[in-house]
Design a protein around this motif. Structure first.
Motif, short mmCIF file in Angstrom:
data_model
loop_
_atom_site.label_atom_id
_atom_site.label_comp_id
_atom_site.label_asym_id
_atom_site.label_seq_id
_atom_site.Cartn_x
_atom_site.Cartn_y
_atom_site.Cartn_z
N GLN A 82 2.16 11.92 1.00
CA GLN A 82 2.55 11.76 1.98
C GLN A 82 1.68 11.04 3.33
OE1 GLN A 82 3.88 14.68 4.73
NE2 GLN A 82 3.71 16.06 2.45
N PRO A 83 0.87 10.56 4.45
CA PRO A 83 0.28 9.72 4.29
C PRO A 83 -0.56 10.98 5.40
CG PRO A 83 2.01 7.65 5.26
CD PRO A 83 2.80 9.53 4.65
N ILE A 84 -1.51 11.27 5.62
CA ILE A 84 -2.04 12.53 7.29
C ILE A 84 -1.18 12.91 8.12
CG2 ILE A 84 -3.93 13.52 7.90
CD1 ILE A 84 -5.26 11.81 5.32
N ASP A 85 -0.88 13.51 8.97
CA ASP A 85 -0.52 13.77 10.90
C ASP A 85 -1.57 13.29 11.18
OD1 ASP A 85 -1.72 16.43 10.56
OD2 ASP A 85 -0.27 17.77 10.41
N ASP A 86 -0.81 12.70 12.43
CA ASP A 86 -1.83 12.69 13.69
C ASP A 86 -2.86 12.10 13.05
OD1 ASP A 86 -2.21 13.15 16.01
OD2 ASP A 86 -4.04 14.92 15.40
N GLU A 87 -2.73 10.52 12.48
CA GLU A 87 -3.40 10.34 12.34
C GLU A 87 -2.57 8.43 11.82
OE1 GLU A 87 -6.21 9.58 9.00
OE2 GLU A 87 -7.08 11.10 9.52
N TYR A 88 -3.14 7.07 12.99
CA TYR A 88 -2.10 5.98 12.93
C TYR A 88 -2.41 5.11 11.93
CZ TYR A 88 -1.18 7.59 17.47
OH TYR A 88 -1.05 8.39 18.40
N PHE A 89 -1.56 4.33 11.08
CA PHE A 89 -1.06 3.57 9.94
C PHE A 89 -0.82 2.50 10.88
CE2 PHE A 89 -1.77 7.90 9.28
CZ PHE A 89 -3.00 7.64 7.60
N TYR A 90 -1.55 1.72 9.60
CA TYR A 90 -0.61 0.13 9.82
C TYR A 90 0.16 -0.37 8.16
CZ TYR A 90 -4.90 -2.25 8.94
OH TYR A 90 -5.41 -3.19 7.92
N GLY A 91 0.79 -0.96 8.16
CA GLY A 91 1.40 -1.78 7.03
C GLY A 91 1.65 -3.01 6.23
N PHE A 92 2.25 -3.28 5.37
CA PHE A 92 3.01 -5.16 5.18
C PHE A 92 3.82 -4.25 4.33
CE2 PHE A 92 -1.27 -5.01 6.09
CZ PHE A 92 -1.38 -6.85 7.13
N LYS A 93 4.64 -4.44 3.99
CA LYS A 93 6.35 -4.71 2.98
C LYS A 93 6.88 -5.57 2.82
CE LYS A 93 9.11 -1.70 6.17
NZ LYS A 93 10.23 -0.64 5.71
N ALA A 94 7.52 -6.10 2.17
CA ALA A 94 8.85 -6.60 1.04
C ALA A 94 9.32 -6.67 0.49
CB ALA A 94 7.45 -8.59 1.14
N GLY A 95 11.04 -7.64 0.25
CA GLY A 95 11.46 -7.05 -0.34
C GLY A 95 12.70 -7.54 0.00
N ALA A 96 13.92 -7.15 -0.63
CA ALA A 96 15.48 -7.89 -0.26
C ALA A 96 16.43 -7.16 0.78
CB ALA A 96 15.58 -8.19 -1.58
N ASN A 97 16.76 -8.71 0.80
CA ASN A 97 18.72 -8.47 1.84
C ASN A 97 19.60 -8.59 1.14
OD1 ASN A 97 17.51 -6.76 4.46
ND2 ASN A 97 17.50 -9.25 4.93
N TYR A 98 20.41 -7.94 1.29
CA TYR A 98 21.76 -8.09 0.03
C TYR A 98 22.89 -7.85 1.93
CZ TYR A 98 26.19 -8.15 -2.78
OH TYR A 98 26.62 -8.12 -3.63
N ILE A 134 0.45 0.83 3.08
CA ILE A 134 0.87 1.29 4.15
C ILE A 134 -1.59 1.14 3.98
CG2 ILE A 134 0.39 3.95 3.65
CD1 ILE A 134 1.44 4.75 6.20
N ILE A 135 -1.97 1.19 5.38
CA ILE A 135 -3.87 1.39 5.79
C ILE A 135 -3.33 1.59 6.70
CG2 ILE A 135 -6.16 0.25 5.68
CD1 ILE A 135 -3.87 -2.08 4.01
N PRO A 136 -5.11 2.94 6.82
CA PRO A 136 -5.40 4.05 7.93
C PRO A 136 -6.08 2.66 8.60
CG PRO A 136 -6.25 4.25 6.61
CD PRO A 136 -5.39 3.58 5.88
N PHE A 137 -5.88 3.31 10.40
CA PHE A 137 -7.23 2.54 10.82
C PHE A 137 -8.45 2.93 11.02
CE2 PHE A 137 -2.46 1.21 13.78
CZ PHE A 137 -3.10 -0.03 13.92
N GLU A 138 -8.76 2.10 10.71
CA GLU A 138 -10.82 2.50 10.71
C GLU A 138 -11.07 3.12 12.34
OE1 GLU A 138 -11.97 3.81 7.76
OE2 GLU A 138 -10.33 2.64 6.84
N PRO A 139 -11.53 3.75 12.05
CA PRO A 139 -12.00 4.50 13.62
C PRO A 139 -13.59 3.08 13.34
CG PRO A 139 -13.05 5.91 12.44
CD PRO A 139 -11.39 5.07 11.56
#
Length: 235
Positions: free
Chosen positions: A20-36, A229-234
């Motif tokens: 799981q991502p570490i708490d109290d940190e911020y991340f951004y991410g990309f996703k892709a998939g399918a709808n039905y 998911i990718i952490p925001f780098e300071p």
């Protein structure tokens, strides 16, 4: 053999504890998939009640489409909860199939495309496994994207009927409630599945000569995505 199984189980448990991502940190991410997805109530909108039900058959079939976009993620400190705003492009709609006793067959495909803005509250009962829920607003960016095809174009050219349908059936903004589950792995992979329930009419019926009526046409569907998911780098 028994020791091998014990070792595998230990590795799975150890992986799960950190999946799981570490708490109290911020991340951004990309996703892709399918709808039905499908749209309810199309038959009531299109077929006037003067036609006897035994003279025709109809089917509303879901459509499979692409979904993908970006999202942001924040795990609250010392908590099992996180928040995830997201912006997704999604292909959603339905196929309406009609057959009658005069051997007329036609299909109206609602090939809508949305920019969906949503926010999820995620709850982690253990490790990276989570439940999530939240609202979503979908802005229809292809609200005239309707295709018509029939087996009797001599009754009226398909392209002409298609253009007429696009002028009187207009796609509207969608509002949904999303419910789902997923798993976040420690190396960045995120898998999610959700059910989406529409809360408002998504097809506006304008004045027309087809005897179409205004009706409540709500969406519902399923979505499966894979994200990274990718952490925001300071700085």
């Amino acid at each position: 053999m028994l020791r091998t199984w014990h070792l595998c189980l230990l590795l799975l448990i150890t992986t799960g504890l950190f999946a799981q991502p570490i708490d109290d940190e911020y991340f951004y991410g990309f996703k892709a998939g399918a709808n039905y997805y499908s749209i309810d109530g199309i038959a009531t909108t299109i077929i006037p009640p003067v036609f006897a039900a035994e003279t025709y058959t109809v089917e509303t079939a879901p459509r499979i489409g692409f979904v993908g976009g970006v999202y942001f993620y924040h795990r609250f400190p010392r908590s099992r909860t996180a928040i995830q705003p997201e912006v997704l492009f999604a292909m959603q709609g339905s196929d309406f199939n009609y057959t009658d006793i005069n051997d007329l067959d036609y299909t109206i495909s609602f090939n809508y495309q949305y920019v969906n803005l949503g926010v999820l509250l995620k709850v982690y009962p253990f490790a990276g496994f989570h439940f999530h829920a939240g609202p979503q607003v979908g802005f229809n960016v292809a609200n005239t994207n309707i295709n018509y095809r029939s087996n009797m174009p001599d009754l009226g050219p398909d392209l002409q009927i298609q253009q007429s349908l696009r002028e009187v059936l207009k796609g509207e903004t969608d509002i949904n409630v999303n419910l789902g589950l997923g798993y976040d792995f420690d190396f960045g992979l995120c898998i999610e599945a959700r059910y989406s329930l529409g809360m408002k009419d998504v097809i506006e019926t304008l004045a027309n000569g087809f005897n179409f009526i205004e009706n409540s046409n709500k969406t519902q569907g399923y979505q499966v995505t894979v994200g990274w998911i990718i952490p925001f780098e300071p700085y």
